[in-house]
Write a protein that holds these residues in place. Sequence first.
Motif, short mmCIF file in Angstrom:
data_model
loop_
_atom_site.label_atom_id
_atom_site.label_comp_id
_atom_site.label_asym_id
_atom_site.label_seq_id
_atom_site.Cartn_x
_atom_site.Cartn_y
_atom_site.Cartn_z
N LEU A 1 16.43 -8.64 18.23
CA LEU A 1 15.67 -8.10 19.35
C LEU A 1 14.18 -8.35 19.08
O LEU A 1 13.79 -8.59 17.93
CB LEU A 1 15.92 -6.60 19.49
CG LEU A 1 17.34 -6.19 19.89
CD1 LEU A 1 17.49 -4.68 19.81
CD2 LEU A 1 17.65 -6.69 21.30
N PRO A 2 13.34 -8.26 20.10
CA PRO A 2 11.90 -8.35 19.84
C PRO A 2 11.50 -7.26 18.84
O PRO A 2 11.97 -6.13 18.92
CB PRO A 2 11.26 -8.11 21.20
CG PRO A 2 12.34 -8.37 22.19
CD PRO A 2 13.63 -8.04 21.51
N SER A 3 10.65 -7.61 17.93
CA SER A 3 10.25 -6.65 16.89
C SER A 3 8.88 -7.06 16.36
O SER A 3 8.22 -7.94 16.92
CB SER A 3 11.30 -6.63 15.77
OG SER A 3 11.01 -5.60 14.85
N TRP A 4 8.48 -6.41 15.27
CA TRP A 4 7.20 -6.72 14.64
C TRP A 4 7.43 -6.81 13.14
O TRP A 4 8.08 -5.96 12.55
CB TRP A 4 6.17 -5.63 14.94
CG TRP A 4 4.77 -6.16 14.86
CD1 TRP A 4 3.96 -6.16 13.77
CD2 TRP A 4 4.02 -6.76 15.91
NE1 TRP A 4 2.75 -6.74 14.06
CE2 TRP A 4 2.78 -7.13 15.39
CE3 TRP A 4 4.30 -7.07 17.24
CZ2 TRP A 4 1.78 -7.76 16.14
CZ3 TRP A 4 3.32 -7.69 17.99
CH2 TRP A 4 2.07 -8.03 17.44
N LEU A 5 6.91 -7.86 12.52
CA LEU A 5 7.00 -8.05 11.08
C LEU A 5 5.69 -7.61 10.44
O LEU A 5 4.62 -7.92 10.97
CB LEU A 5 7.27 -9.52 10.75
CG LEU A 5 8.52 -10.14 11.36
CD1 LEU A 5 8.57 -11.63 11.03
CD2 LEU A 5 9.77 -9.43 10.86
N TYR A 6 5.79 -6.92 9.31
CA TYR A 6 4.57 -6.50 8.61
C TYR A 6 4.89 -6.12 7.18
O TYR A 6 6.05 -5.94 6.80
CB TYR A 6 3.90 -5.32 9.32
CG TYR A 6 4.74 -4.07 9.42
CD1 TYR A 6 4.72 -3.11 8.41
CD2 TYR A 6 5.54 -3.84 10.54
CE1 TYR A 6 5.49 -1.96 8.51
CE2 TYR A 6 6.30 -2.69 10.65
CZ TYR A 6 6.28 -1.75 9.63
OH TYR A 6 7.04 -0.62 9.73
N SER A 7 3.83 -5.99 6.40
CA SER A 7 3.95 -5.50 5.02
C SER A 7 2.77 -4.58 4.76
O SER A 7 1.65 -4.85 5.21
CB SER A 7 3.96 -6.66 4.02
OG SER A 7 2.81 -7.47 4.18
N SER A 8 3.04 -3.49 4.07
CA SER A 8 1.97 -2.55 3.76
C SER A 8 2.24 -1.89 2.41
O SER A 8 3.39 -1.80 1.97
CB SER A 8 1.83 -1.48 4.85
OG SER A 8 2.99 -0.68 4.90
N VAL A 9 1.17 -1.44 1.78
CA VAL A 9 1.26 -0.74 0.51
C VAL A 9 0.48 0.56 0.64
O VAL A 9 -0.62 0.58 1.20
CB VAL A 9 0.68 -1.60 -0.65
CG1 VAL A 9 0.64 -0.80 -1.95
CG2 VAL A 9 1.49 -2.87 -0.82
N GLN A 10 1.07 1.65 0.14
CA GLN A 10 0.40 2.94 0.09
C GLN A 10 0.27 3.36 -1.37
O GLN A 10 1.23 3.28 -2.13
CB GLN A 10 1.20 4.01 0.82
CG GLN A 10 1.36 3.77 2.29
CD GLN A 10 2.08 4.92 2.97
OE1 GLN A 10 2.12 6.04 2.46
NE2 GLN A 10 2.66 4.63 4.11
N ILE A 11 -0.93 3.79 -1.73
CA ILE A 11 -1.18 4.20 -3.11
C ILE A 11 -1.86 5.57 -3.10
O ILE A 11 -2.86 5.76 -2.41
CB ILE A 11 -2.08 3.19 -3.85
CG1 ILE A 11 -1.39 1.83 -3.89
CG2 ILE A 11 -2.42 3.68 -5.25
CD1 ILE A 11 -2.27 0.70 -4.33
N THR A 12 -1.27 6.51 -3.82
CA THR A 12 -1.95 7.78 -4.05
C THR A 12 -2.78 7.59 -5.31
O THR A 12 -2.28 7.05 -6.31
CB THR A 12 -0.93 8.92 -4.26
OG1 THR A 12 -0.07 8.97 -3.11
CG2 THR A 12 -1.63 10.25 -4.44
N ALA A 13 -4.05 7.98 -5.26
CA ALA A 13 -4.93 7.73 -6.39
C ALA A 13 -5.93 8.87 -6.56
O ALA A 13 -6.32 9.52 -5.59
CB ALA A 13 -5.69 6.42 -6.20
#
Length: 195
Positions: free
Chosen positions: A92-104
Amino acid sequence: MYPPMHFQEHDIKRLKALVEQFPLASILMPSSQSGLNTICHVPVLYEHSRNVFMAHVAKNNPLTQCDEHSVKLLFNGDNCYLSPSYSNNKTLPSWLYSSVQITAKVVIIKSDIEKEKIMNQLTTHFEQPFKPMWNINHVPIRSRQVMYQQLSFIEFTPTHWSGNFKLSQNKSPDVRARIKQSLELANKHSIAQLF
């Protein structure tokens, strides 16, 4: 569970690679006034040997009030629309992405020697693509000292890393291979490399 397990990325090498390729962090800090997060955008440099991020911000940035507190650093890689045509209509139509979350944990640097060291590391790193490279040492010491009075230098010590790479991992290998090929043909190489 969100994000779904198949979109969670735990490979620390892949997380660090994304952070190095896309070093502009959206930093979320608590706000006592609204109960929501205050956000600022800061380019950071990760130093592997010490496991710290380094940055500098203007003295009036609210981040300077977070000394010894935890914040969240969010890094976003490239992203794009996923057309069903990329998979021969098997998605289906969608969105590709990559993300990183860092607690610091935030540490405001007080030492002038450390401030100078951080400024040298930041400028040397980010000047690499430029020819000739600009060098902070070309600025007279007295002028640098005045400049540093207007800045706060910060180190962020990571306590938790997590990633969300939404790259059709819930699809079959042949569908993923077709999507990757379509991304490469569309010159979306940075996302295709993550497949």
